[in-house]
Design a protein around this motif. Structure first.
Motif, PDB file in Angstrom:
ATOM      1  N   UNK A 135       0.780  -1.297   0.010  1.00  0.00           N
ATOM      2  CA  UNK A 135       0.064   0.046  -0.081  1.00  0.00           C
ATOM      3  C   UNK A 135       0.948   1.073   0.155  1.00  0.00           C
ATOM      4  N   UNK A 136       0.219   2.297  -0.279  1.00  0.00           N
ATOM      5  CA  UNK A 136       1.034   3.781  -0.166  1.00  0.00           C
ATOM      6  C   UNK A 136       0.175   4.608   0.360  1.00  0.00           C
ATOM      7  N   UNK A 137       0.726   5.807   0.650  1.00  0.00           N
ATOM      8  CA  UNK A 137       0.195   6.839   1.390  1.00  0.00           C
ATOM      9  C   UNK A 137      -0.080   8.036   0.229  1.00  0.00           C
ATOM     10  N   UNK A 138      -1.291   8.867   0.453  1.00  0.00           N
ATOM     11  CA  UNK A 138      -1.632   9.935  -0.337  1.00  0.00           C
ATOM     12  C   UNK A 138      -1.484  11.228   0.377  1.00  0.00           C
ATOM     13  N   UNK A 155       6.318   8.742   6.133  1.00  0.00           N
ATOM     14  CA  UNK A 155       7.504   8.009   6.192  1.00  0.00           C
ATOM     15  C   UNK A 155       7.820   7.309   7.794  1.00  0.00           C
ATOM     16  N   UNK A 156       7.499   8.325   8.503  1.00  0.00           N
ATOM     17  CA  UNK A 156       7.925   7.969  10.154  1.00  0.00           C
ATOM     18  C   UNK A 156       6.720   6.769  10.398  1.00  0.00           C
ATOM     19  N   UNK A 157       5.778   6.711   9.891  1.00  0.00           N
ATOM     20  CA  UNK A 157       4.760   5.409  10.158  1.00  0.00           C
ATOM     21  C   UNK A 157       5.346   4.447   9.694  1.00  0.00           C
ATOM     22  N   UNK A 158       6.137   4.423   8.557  1.00  0.00           N
ATOM     23  CA  UNK A 158       6.494   3.248   7.927  1.00  0.00           C
ATOM     24  C   UNK A 158       6.392   3.255   6.387  1.00  0.00           C
ATOM     25  N   UNK A 159       5.629   4.202   5.860  1.00  0.00           N
ATOM     26  CA  UNK A 159       5.518   3.898   4.408  1.00  0.00           C
ATOM     27  C   UNK A 159       6.501   4.034   3.428  1.00  0.00           C
ATOM     28  N   UNK A 328      -7.544   3.875   4.454  1.00  0.00           N
ATOM     29  CA  UNK A 328      -8.294   4.824   5.149  1.00  0.00           C
ATOM     30  C   UNK A 328      -8.198   4.746   6.633  1.00  0.00           C
ATOM     31  N   UNK A 329      -7.601   3.785   7.277  1.00  0.00           N
ATOM     32  CA  UNK A 329      -7.494   3.842   8.525  1.00  0.00           C
ATOM     33  C   UNK A 329      -6.265   4.992   9.140  1.00  0.00           C
ATOM     34  N   UNK A 330      -5.513   5.326   8.248  1.00  0.00           N
ATOM     35  CA  UNK A 330      -4.498   6.505   8.557  1.00  0.00           C
ATOM     36  C   UNK A 330      -5.273   7.862   8.323  1.00  0.00           C
ATOM     37  N   UNK A 331      -6.578   7.980   8.081  1.00  0.00           N
ATOM     38  CA  UNK A 331      -7.253   9.294   7.821  1.00  0.00           C
ATOM     39  C   UNK A 331      -8.225   9.457   8.689  1.00  0.00           C
ATOM     40  N   UNK A 346       2.071   0.665   4.748  1.00  0.00           N
ATOM     41  CA  UNK A 346       2.824  -0.148   3.592  1.00  0.00           C
ATOM     42  C   UNK A 346       2.390  -1.453   3.164  1.00  0.00           C
ATOM     43  N   UNK A 347       1.385  -2.175   4.256  1.00  0.00           N
ATOM     44  CA  UNK A 347       1.040  -3.382   3.992  1.00  0.00           C
ATOM     45  C   UNK A 347      -0.413  -3.567   4.749  1.00  0.00           C
TER      46      UNK A 347
END
Length: 372
Positions: A135-138, A155-159, A328-331, A346-347
């Motif tokens: 997965x990627x971040x937007x 990036x700090x989250x691991x993406x 979505x869980x990151x938003x 990322x996964x």
């Protein structure tokens, strides 16, 4: 087993203010949904979800509820919910359009079928084609320094992969991309997403500066209906071009393939009209030698789980080239599930339970319910 009722519940779950999506289609700071519950006479209940953001999905909670009550429920009540393929035809023929609403009901039928057999949905769809999903971040179309800060946080989250929203003005778009690249360094896979906001001229002019920033893919640079323009950018680009808003139904996927307009198709269960339709769209991509990925309308738990099961079981996923938008869980500040989905930066993996593998937290459901 027989269907006894189709229940609909409108909800709105807040988006975190510092991570709301901003792009060429405007600000996505509020996500209304219609949850669907298919009830049966044997006590099994299937879950589905309609994305009700009208300027993107073309459907809102009121129209989705009306379609369910007036057109879909009469043809499904009394039917065996485990006959998913046959009932998908019933749903399709009940009314033209309304793909997100149809997808939600079909999603709930698959959920019932999985629960009836005690297996996760991806097993019914063909089994695991992969161990998990990249997965990627937007990153929002914010001011360059703000966008850079969001990207650094990701990036700090691991993406290790992300995309930047563009299409809001060429000069500011390139400045934003440059700021993000400087913030994340050369090793993070970085793409751009135009949401159809560039003209052909601006998209063509962006190709060289984007290449200078080592952009890994260009998503929907021009208007979704301009397949000739999308094909032109594909010929000019030095990286893969992704068709997103241009792809909804399998027929749309075939149009994109015929026009030679993309290297990768972005497929949504909701836009396609259901999981079975999404698999047909993926098969069209595969028959043409193209890959596919999964986009996002910031789905809640039920539809996000459906996307994961679809991606787990369907051949041709190009997540190594364009990682999926299962993010979505990151938003959101919260979800409506009893247990969080197995998603990390990322996964993503499927929940282990039967069917979709998710259950609704009734207390949260009442908290976010928004009946007019």
């Amino acid at each position: 087993m027989k269907i006894t009722d189709i229940e609909t519940i409108p909800v709105v779950v807040p988006i975190s203010p510092d991570r709301m999506i901003v792009g060429a289609r405007g600000r996505h700071d509020r996500s209304p949904f219609l949850l669907v519950r298919v009830h049966t006479d044997e006590g099994l209940t299937g879950l589905g979800e309609v994305s009700c953001t009208p300027r993107w999905s073309g459907e809102d909670s009121e129209t989705a509820r009306h379609v369910c009550e007036r057109y879909l429920k009469p043809g499904l009540t009394g039917q065996d919910p485990t006959d998913v393929v046959r009932l998908t035809d019933v749903i399709s023929q009940a009314i033209v359009g309304h793909h997100f609403t149809k997808a939600a009901v079909e999603m709930a039928l698959w959920d019932v079928l999985g629960k009836a057999h005690g297996v996760p949905l991806y097993r019914l769809l063909g089994g695991a084609a992969r161990p998990g999903i990249r997965t990627k971040f937007s990153v929002a179309a914010a001011e360059p320094e703000v966008a850079a800060g969001i990207a650094s946080w990701a990036c700090d989250q691991g993406f290790t992969a992300m995309k930047v929203k563009v299409g809001t003005g060429l000069a500011e778009d390139i400045a934003r991309v440059s700021a993000v690249r400087a913030a994340i360094g050369p090793d993070v896979r970085l793409g751009v997403d135009g949401n159809g906001g560039w003209s052909r001229a601006d998209a063509a002019a962006a190709v060289a500066p984007l290449a200078a920033e080592a952009i890994a893919f260009i998503e929907q640079p021009v208007d979704p209906h301009d397949l000739a323009g999308l094909a032109d950018i594909r010929r000019r680009a030095t990286c893969p071009v992704v068709a997103d808003e241009s792809v909804g139904t399998p027929a749309d996927a075939l149009d994109v393939v015929t026009a030679g307009a993309a290297d990768v198709l972005s497929i949504y269960v909701g836009m396609a009209g259901g999981i079975a339709a999404a698999q047909r769209a993926a098969a069209i991509a595969g028959a043409a030698g193209l890959g596919w990925t999964i986009g996002s309308n910031l789905e809640l738990g039920p539809a996000l789980a459906a996307h994961i099961h679809f991606a787990m079981a369907t051949p041709g996923l190009a997540d190594a080239i364009v990682p999926c938008d299962i993010i979505s869980t990151f938003y959101y500040t919260d979800d409506i599930l009893t247990e969080p989905l197995p998603i990390r930066a990322g996964w993503a993996e499927p929940p282990p339970g039967p069917g979709l593998g998710v259950e609704i937290d009734e207390e949260k459901l009442e908290r976010y319910r928004c009946d007019a």
